[in-house]
Every structure is written in C-alpha cells, then in structure tokens.
Design a protein around this motif. Sequence first.
Motif, PDB file in Angstrom:
ATOM      1  N   GLU A  83       0.835  -1.199   0.000  1.00 37.93           N
ATOM      2  CA  GLU A  83       0.000   0.000   0.000  1.00 37.93           C
ATOM      3  C   GLU A  83       0.874   1.255   0.000  1.00 37.93           C
ATOM      4  OE1 GLU A  83      -4.114   1.591   0.585  1.00 37.93           O
ATOM      5  OE2 GLU A  83      -3.216  -0.165  -0.324  1.00 37.93           O
ATOM      6  N   ASN A  86       2.400   1.776  -3.356  1.00 35.13           N
ATOM      7  CA  ASN A  86       1.400   2.303  -4.284  1.00 35.13           C
ATOM      8  C   ASN A  86       1.223   3.811  -4.113  1.00 35.13           C
ATOM      9  OD1 ASN A  86       0.834  -0.098  -5.593  1.00 35.13           O
ATOM     10  ND2 ASN A  86      -0.841  -0.622  -4.227  1.00 35.13           N
ATOM     11  N   LYS A  92      -2.289   5.466  -6.887  1.00 34.94           N
ATOM     12  CA  LYS A  92      -3.633   5.721  -6.370  1.00 34.94           C
ATOM     13  C   LYS A  92      -4.046   7.117  -6.787  1.00 34.94           C
ATOM     14  CE  LYS A  92      -3.922   2.550  -2.662  1.00 34.94           C
ATOM     15  NZ  LYS A  92      -5.186   1.928  -2.467  1.00 34.94           N
TER      16      LYS A  92
END
Length: 132
Positions: A83, A86, A92
């Motif tokens: 995460e 990313n 994102k």
Amino acid sequence: MAHWMKNLKVQPNSTSLEEARKRTFEFFRLACRSIPSIMEIYNLQDVVSPSQLRSTVASQIRKNSHVTNPKVIDMLLFKGMEELKNFVDHAKQRHHIIGQYVVGRKGLVQDLGPKDEGISNFLKNFYNSKYS
C-alpha cells in the motif's frame, strides 16, 4: 519515488514475535518518513495535516495489535508495504486516499464540533458510513 523506497526487498519470514514487532516499528518509521512525499504527490495540505496522517498510520497498525502470530504479522506488513509503495509510486488517485485514510478512517470527521452543528443528519451519517 523516494530514494529510500527504491531498495525495499521482501525480507524472509520473522522467526519470533519480537522480530515481527521490530519490523512493525521499522515499517511505521518508513511510513512516517514517506508522509511529506505523499502530501506533496497528492496535494493533501488543504485536507489533512502530516500529524493527522501519522495518527491514521498509527491507528491502522494498532488495529492489529492483538495479532501474535509472526507469520500473520509478516503478511500484514507485506500488505502495508504494498500500500505504501502504491502511494509513493502514485498508483492511487487523490480521492481514494482522502476517502480511505482521511474521511473514511475518521481522520477529519472526529474533528466535528459546535461549528458543524448545521450539518444535516444525512451528511453526518454519510461521513460515518462505510461507503464514503
């Protein structure tokens, strides 16, 4: 991408709970070091402060504080690292971050006070829902 993120490698499995805890603290420090870059990449200065994002990261980690199996902790750290990567790789979109980590995780909603008394019940319920 920040220079300290380029050399990230998947570590072998933790051999003990202590080692997994140490890795958790290392991940927290890494996530906190990345907050200024994330704030700049996604232009978040107008919606959240760095300290609020640090608090969100800490609460996400604390949410799993009951886990004692090192293999499960390693899996959670892997997902957290993915995460974070990313975010730093700009994989994102801004509204995802705001919805998931600012509003959706009670990041700004908890700050509602007397000045927000005019907000309708619909909006209060929307902000507290899982769909925001």
